[in-house]
Design a protein around this motif. Structure first.
Motif, PDB file in Angstrom:
ATOM      1  N   ALA A  94     127.553   9.377 153.780  1.00 42.33           N
ATOM      2  CA  ALA A  94     127.410  10.429 154.906  1.00 42.33           C
ATOM      3  C   ALA A  94     126.388  10.477 155.643  1.00 42.33           C
ATOM      4  O   ALA A  94     126.118  10.046 156.441  1.00 42.33           O
ATOM      5  CB  ALA A  94     126.638  11.374 154.114  1.00 42.33           C
ATOM      6  N   ARG A  95     126.874  12.070 156.463  1.00 40.18           N
ATOM      7  CA  ARG A  95     126.051  11.745 157.673  1.00 40.18           C
ATOM      8  C   ARG A  95     125.920  14.067 157.725  1.00 40.18           C
ATOM      9  O   ARG A  95     126.138  14.461 157.330  1.00 40.18           O
ATOM     10  CB  ARG A  95     126.700  11.524 159.176  1.00 40.18           C
ATOM     11  CG  ARG A  95     127.941  12.487 159.578  1.00 40.18           C
ATOM     12  CD  ARG A  95     128.414  12.183 160.845  1.00 40.18           C
ATOM     13  NE  ARG A  95     129.616  12.762 161.137  1.00 40.18           N
ATOM     14  CZ  ARG A  95     129.615  14.540 161.191  1.00 40.18           C
ATOM     15  NH1 ARG A  95     128.281  14.888 161.968  1.00 40.18           N
ATOM     16  NH2 ARG A  95     130.964  14.664 162.058  1.00 40.18           N
ATOM     17  N   GLN A  96     124.160  13.697 158.215  1.00 41.69           N
ATOM     18  CA  GLN A  96     124.170  15.151 158.086  1.00 41.69           C
ATOM     19  C   GLN A  96     124.967  16.181 160.001  1.00 41.69           C
ATOM     20  O   GLN A  96     125.471  15.628 160.892  1.00 41.69           O
ATOM     21  CB  GLN A  96     122.149  15.140 158.880  1.00 41.69           C
ATOM     22  CG  GLN A  96     121.554  14.720 158.019  1.00 41.69           C
ATOM     23  CD  GLN A  96     120.045  14.785 158.000  1.00 41.69           C
ATOM     24  OE1 GLN A  96     119.661  14.262 158.801  1.00 41.69           O
ATOM     25  NE2 GLN A  96     119.344  15.829 157.278  1.00 41.69           N
ATOM     26  N   VAL A  97     124.932  17.389 159.297  1.00 45.73           N
ATOM     27  CA  VAL A  97     126.321  18.170 160.698  1.00 45.73           C
ATOM     28  C   VAL A  97     125.332  17.810 161.824  1.00 45.73           C
ATOM     29  O   VAL A  97     126.625  17.855 162.558  1.00 45.73           O
ATOM     30  CB  VAL A  97     126.096  19.109 159.667  1.00 45.73           C
ATOM     31  CG1 VAL A  97     126.859  19.072 158.430  1.00 45.73           C
ATOM     32  CG2 VAL A  97     124.713  20.591 159.503  1.00 45.73           C
ATOM     33  N   TYR A  98     124.615  17.552 161.642  1.00 50.74           N
ATOM     34  CA  TYR A  98     124.080  17.514 163.217  1.00 50.74           C
ATOM     35  C   TYR A  98     123.675  15.904 164.156  1.00 50.74           C
ATOM     36  O   TYR A  98     123.448  16.157 165.092  1.00 50.74           O
ATOM     37  CB  TYR A  98     122.619  18.084 163.465  1.00 50.74           C
ATOM     38  CG  TYR A  98     121.354  17.536 162.780  1.00 50.74           C
ATOM     39  CD1 TYR A  98     121.439  18.399 161.753  1.00 50.74           C
ATOM     40  CD2 TYR A  98     120.621  16.339 163.263  1.00 50.74           C
ATOM     41  CE1 TYR A  98     120.126  17.207 160.781  1.00 50.74           C
ATOM     42  CE2 TYR A  98     120.470  15.905 162.693  1.00 50.74           C
ATOM     43  CZ  TYR A  98     119.792  16.702 161.097  1.00 50.74           C
ATOM     44  OH  TYR A  98     118.220  16.426 160.821  1.00 50.74           O
ATOM     45  N   ARG A  99     124.595  14.911 163.299  1.00 52.90           N
ATOM     46  CA  ARG A  99     124.469  14.101 163.774  1.00 52.90           C
ATOM     47  C   ARG A  99     125.525  13.072 163.518  1.00 52.90           C
ATOM     48  O   ARG A  99     127.012  13.473 163.012  1.00 52.90           O
ATOM     49  CB  ARG A  99     123.337  12.666 162.700  1.00 52.90           C
ATOM     50  CG  ARG A  99     122.060  13.032 162.516  1.00 52.90           C
ATOM     51  CD  ARG A  99     121.622  12.021 161.314  1.00 52.90           C
ATOM     52  NE  ARG A  99     120.289  11.961 161.930  1.00 52.90           N
ATOM     53  CZ  ARG A  99     118.676  11.675 163.065  1.00 52.90           C
ATOM     54  NH1 ARG A  99     119.956  11.523 163.901  1.00 52.90           N
ATOM     55  NH2 ARG A  99     117.909  12.114 162.320  1.00 52.90           N
ATOM     56  N   THR A 100     126.185  12.403 164.816  1.00 55.33           N
ATOM     57  CA  THR A 100     127.422  11.424 164.861  1.00 55.33           C
ATOM     58  C   THR A 100     127.392  10.146 163.772  1.00 55.33           C
ATOM     59  O   THR A 100     128.063   9.762 163.522  1.00 55.33           O
ATOM     60  CB  THR A 100     127.342  11.842 165.995  1.00 55.33           C
ATOM     61  OG1 THR A 100     126.947  10.446 166.303  1.00 55.33           O
ATOM     62  CG2 THR A 100     127.579  12.872 166.870  1.00 55.33           C
ATOM     63  N   GLU A 101     126.434   9.867 163.686  1.00 54.80           N
ATOM     64  CA  GLU A 101     126.088   8.644 163.269  1.00 54.80           C
ATOM     65  C   GLU A 101     125.838   8.777 161.227  1.00 54.80           C
ATOM     66  O   GLU A 101     125.711   9.300 160.752  1.00 54.80           O
ATOM     67  CB  GLU A 101     124.787   7.621 163.232  1.00 54.80           C
ATOM     68  CG  GLU A 101     125.140   6.070 162.604  1.00 54.80           C
ATOM     69  CD  GLU A 101     124.300   5.169 163.214  1.00 54.80           C
ATOM     70  OE1 GLU A 101     123.376   6.073 164.301  1.00 54.80           O
ATOM     71  OE2 GLU A 101     123.635   4.064 162.787  1.00 54.80           O
TER      72      GLU A 101
END
Length: 115
Positions: A94-101
């Protein structure tokens, strides 16, 4: 605390199907992107697919499908026409939508395809 728990792996013959599940907790589906990755013995971890625009790796396009059940906070990976090359440990991340990692990972589930 974000937790991801995969299930559904196992042994299947080539040409068969499996559906993996990733039960999530501690996150809001609309704020996170869920992805599937896999790692075969002796190989690097590779991207399989993501819920963001339902993108897939070329090697699984047309055979694998990702779906979600927001009420159950669960993401699925339907795998059809399995090949021996699909043998790997499959991970949900899982990653937050504003992150790429991807910042949270499950423990993985083994998929073995016999030829």
């Amino acid at each position: 605390q974000v937790q991801l728990v995969e299930s559904g792996g196992g042994l299947v013959q080539a040409g068969g199907s499996l559906r993996l599940s990733c039960a999530t907790s501690g996150l809001t589906f609309s704020s996170w992107v869920l992805g599937w990755f896999r790692q075969a013995p002796g190989k690097e971890r590779e991207f399989v697919g993501t819920t963001r625009g339902t993108q897939y790796a070329d090697s699984v396009k047309g055979r694998f499908t990702i779906s979600t059940d927001s009420a159950k906070k669960t993401v699925y990976l339907q795998m059809n026409s399995l090949e021996s090359e699909d043998t790997a440990v499959y991970y949900c991340a899982a990653r937050q939508v504003y992150r790429t990692e991807y910042t949270f990972w499950g423990q993985g589930t083994q998929v073995t395809v016999s030829s």
